[in-house]
Enzyme design. Structure first.
Site, PDB file in Angstrom:
ATOM      1  CD  GLU A  97      28.657  46.489  53.093  1.00 21.02           C
ATOM      2  OE1 GLU A  97      28.206  46.827  51.993  1.00 21.02           O
ATOM      3  OE2 GLU A  97      29.602  45.713  53.249  1.00 21.02           O
ATOM      4  CG  ASP A  98      30.083  51.298  53.134  1.00 16.72           C
ATOM      5  OD1 ASP A  98      30.276  50.170  53.599  1.00 16.72           O
ATOM      6  OD2 ASP A  98      30.234  51.599  51.953  1.00 16.72           O
ATOM      7  CG  ASP A 279      31.591  36.248  13.192  1.00 11.20           C
ATOM      8  OD1 ASP A 279      32.748  35.995  13.555  1.00 11.20           O
ATOM      9  OD2 ASP A 279      30.599  35.620  13.563  1.00 11.20           O
TER      10      ASP A 279
END
Ligand code: MN
Length: 740
Positions: A97-98, A279
């Site tokens: 992608e990059d 709790d």
């Protein structure tokens, strides 16, 4: 990727190189299982290629970009237990992608499997989450991509986890967007896959990003109480520890605080303050058992615990005999401590504990990666088959998907002991339809654990359900209000359609018969005249109403007939007297389906309009805008205008009872100023009714005060009772609801 910038400030590059190698070696050590030279060679190759591809890039924080893929790969190995293929894919996950690297390059260098995984990961990040209304469709797209290979989901989760851990360097807007997506999609996915630790961390980090004040407040309070809690825990477990040792158990006891997110959830849903969440931590007893003794050992431990502390009978959860759908196994009980505090105790074997913490990956940690992937196939198949036949629109799809995969299930039994799995909230009627559609259609009630209950009764885990039927029964419209399973809904709707069709035929015959009896022709013209006279909106509506006996033709005086044509005046209705709903219904026809508000799954598709602040219990309608649906009160000052000008954009809406949701409402009041009046009023609002105030304004002049409060309430009734309480203050002279 937008979180990278291509700048290279002057930094000590040598030190950085050393740091990169250091992190890389850390990754190598974390890879589980076989560390053959072949595997190491593959990982090194991926590392070198990623390093080269990302060399010009830096993260928003200024760090070298490669830190990110290394960290993601390490999470895959260390926290999810994935093997070499995933580590390689994780190292390369942002390259296609990059950077200049192409999918073909990856395929040539690492083969088809890695290329397919990278392709899936690249596609998901292309999805645009910008607008609310797009979410449902995007959700589907993401799942479609994810469903190819389960490793895509797992690496994506690791990627998301690292991005969430390093969220601080992002812009505020981006932080909110990423955190919302994480809560909406990734945390539930992690939960579904049984990755408990990752799920909790994602939730906590999302909360920190979205509501930093809330997060830090709870964090601070937890820290403040830590030493007290530790003392309490060690005193609490002392007798248990001694008894277990005496019995010869190998074990470990942990007292772990619950996640900040889950504490906050509890505060919201139970409407309690931090101090009232009982709790805050759970005691966990982990026994080292032989596989064949696991279950027996856990129950032995249970019996030892309850020798010392009284258990709460309705809080025993046996997920050992019936594990949760995501594979979780454990025995939970809540017991009373000597100090009068309820304490949750979780009992499980070492193996169960590992599964609970790391998901099914734990099983396959030391086996091959392919086994691991294989183990997740079951869940994946479910996703795939849902994607293949999406039921209608994207929203329905999300609804069904969440129902089928994200919610926990309950198990109920037939009188013969056959087990049926249903989503939480399923009613006796859902159960009936689950057995057979004929049983559902004829259901008139049920016996749950031998007690007669209405068919709308919600079932609980372990209930034994006997359905009572009658041949005379027919599905009713209102059944749709309480069934929760998509299949029951579908079957009821189908039956209702059949009924309508049948009734329409009956009605049509009755109308034709009557026309003949009156000596009129049976034709379109006469039917229209009759419809108009009786204020039916169409011939179909006329038939329907006649069949349902809303119009009794026999009670009508026989009208005049001329040349076979009916002589009847058009019906008249004073428009002002009609309820708004009827006007809208007429304009919208009978088709438009009803929007149910308060259903969390639809929450992405509507917004409550700020002009009239609707709350549950109000009469409301939906108005379609380009930004999604806006809910208005029927008596909103803008309603008349919206209805008259944009009728086609109006949809029916009604509330679904769910009082865990809070809504903003405004109250205005005035009265005679007195000492302490402000305090008294705020006390009433915040304490007596357990509502949260958002803002409060007081103005006092010449002995008269005026106040305005914006508070979160559950519904109209809740608001009303608040108004009544305020009226009971002697100094208060007027109280009214306001719109803004
Ligand atoms: Mn990434």
């Amino acid at each position: 990727m937008p979180d990278s910038v291509a700048t290279t400030p002057a930094i000590d590059l040598e030190a950085e190189k050393e740091q990169i190698l250091h992190r890389y070696r850390g990754l190598l050590r974390a890879v589980p299982g076989d560390r053959s030279t072949e595997n190491t060679r593959l990982i090194r190759k991926a590392f070198n290629i990623a390093l080269e591809a990302h060399k010009e890039q830096r993260r928003k924080s200024g760090e070298p970009y490669i830190y990110h893929p290394i960290a993601v790969a390490r999470i895959c190995a260390e926290e999810i237990g994935l093997g070499v293929t995933s580590v390689v894919a994780a190292l390369l996950h942002d390259t296609v992608e990059d950077t200049d690297l192409t999918l073909e390059d990856v395929r040539d260098l690492f083969g088809d499997t890695v290329a397919t995984i990278i392709d899936g990961l690249t596609k998901i990040s292309g999805v645009n989450w910008q607008t609310d209304s797009m979410q449902a469709e995007n959700f589907r797209k993401v799942l479609l991509t994810l469903a190819q290979d389960v490793r895509v989901i797992l690496i994506k989760l690791a990627d998301r986890l690292h991005n969430m851990r390093t969220l601080d360097s992002m812009s505020r807007e981006k932080q909110l967007k990423i955190a919302s997506e994480t809560l909406f999609l990734y945390a539930p996915l992690a939960h579904r896959l049984g990755l408990y630790n990752i799920k909790s961390e994602l939730e906590d980090l999302s909360l920190r990003a979205k509501e930093p004040e809330v997060y830090h407040d709870i964090e601070h309070r937890l820290k403040k109480g830590e030493s007290v809690r530790k003392r309490f825990i060690s005193r609490f477990i002392l007798p248990i520890r001694q008894a277990l040792e005496k019995e010869g158990f190998e074990f470990e006891i942990k007292g772990r605080p619950k996640s900040i997110f889950s504490i906050y959830q509890k505060m919201l849903t139970k409407h309690v303050t931090f101090d009232e969440v009982y709790d805050l931590f759970a005691i966990r007893i982990i026994v080292d058992s032989k596989p064949e003794l696991e279950k027996a050992d856990c129950w032995k431990v249970y019996s030892i615990v309850t020798d010392f502390y009284q258990p709460s009978p309705d809080r025993l959860r046996d997920w050992i005999s019936m594990p949760k759908a995501n594979g979780y196994e454990s025995l939970h009980t809540t017991v009373m401590s000597p100090g009068g505090k309820w304490v949750e105790v979780q009992i499980r074997s070492r193996r169960m504990d590992e599964v609970a913490e790391m998901g099914l990956a734990a099983h396959y940690r030391y086996k091959g990666e392919e086994d691991h992937v294989h183990a997740m196939e079951g869940m994946l198949n479910k996703i795939r088959s849902m994607l293949k036949n999406p039921a209608g629109n994207a929203l329905d799809f999300v609804h069904d998907f969440k129902l089928n995969l994200f919610t926990d299930v309950i198990m109920a039994f037939t009188p013969k002991g056959e087990m049926r799995t249903l989503p939480v909230g399923a009613t006796a009627l859902d159960f009936a339809f689950d057995i057979h559609s004929q049983i559902g259609r004829r259901c008139i009630g049920a016996k749950v654990n031998h007690k007669l209950v209405p068919m709308s009764q919600a079932l609980r885990n372990g209930d034994q359900v006997e359905i009572i039927t009658s041949r005379k029964q027919q599905p009713k419209e209102e059944w749709l209000n309480f069934v929760v399973t998509p299949s029951a809904r579908h079957k009821i709707k189908q039956a209702l359609r059949e009924q309508k069709r049948k009734l329409a035929t009956v009605g049509k015959e009755a109308v034709q018969h009557k026309l003949r009896a009156w000596g009129a022709k049976v034709n379109e013209e006469n039917i229209t005249i009759l419809s108009d006279h009786l204020l039916a909106t169409s011939p179909a509506d006329l038939y329907w109403k006649v069949a349902r006996e809303q119009h009794d033709l026999n009670a009508m005086a026989p009208p005049a007939v001329k040349n076979g044509r009916l002589i009847l005046p058009k019906g008249k209705r004073a428009p002002d007297e009609r309820p708004l709903e009827e006007i809208v219904a007429e304009i919208r026809g009978t088709k438009g389906s009803t929007l149910t508000i308060g259903d969390e799954l639809q929450s992405m598709d509507y917004k409550l309009s700020p002009c009239c602040h609707p709350i549950p219990g109000d009469d409301v309608f939906g108005f379609i805008t380009p930004e999604g649906i806006r809910i208005h009160r029927v008596n909103c000052p803008n309603a008349v205008q919206l209805m008259s000008n944009f009728a086609m954009r109006i949809v029916k809406a009604r509330w679904k009872g769910k009082d865990s949701v809070e809504f903003l409402a405004g109250i205005q009041f005035s009265g005679i100023d007195a000492v302490g009046i402000v305090n008294r009023i705020t006390t009433i609002i915040s304490h007596e009714n357990n509502v949260n105030m958002r803002s409060i304004n007081f103005e006092s002049r010449d002995g008269i005060f005026e106040g305005k409060v914006m508070a979160f309430v559950h519904n109209a009734e809740h608001l009303h009772s608040l108004v009544e309480k305020l009226r009971s203050v002697p100094e208060v002279r007027s109280v009214e609801r306001i719109d803004r």
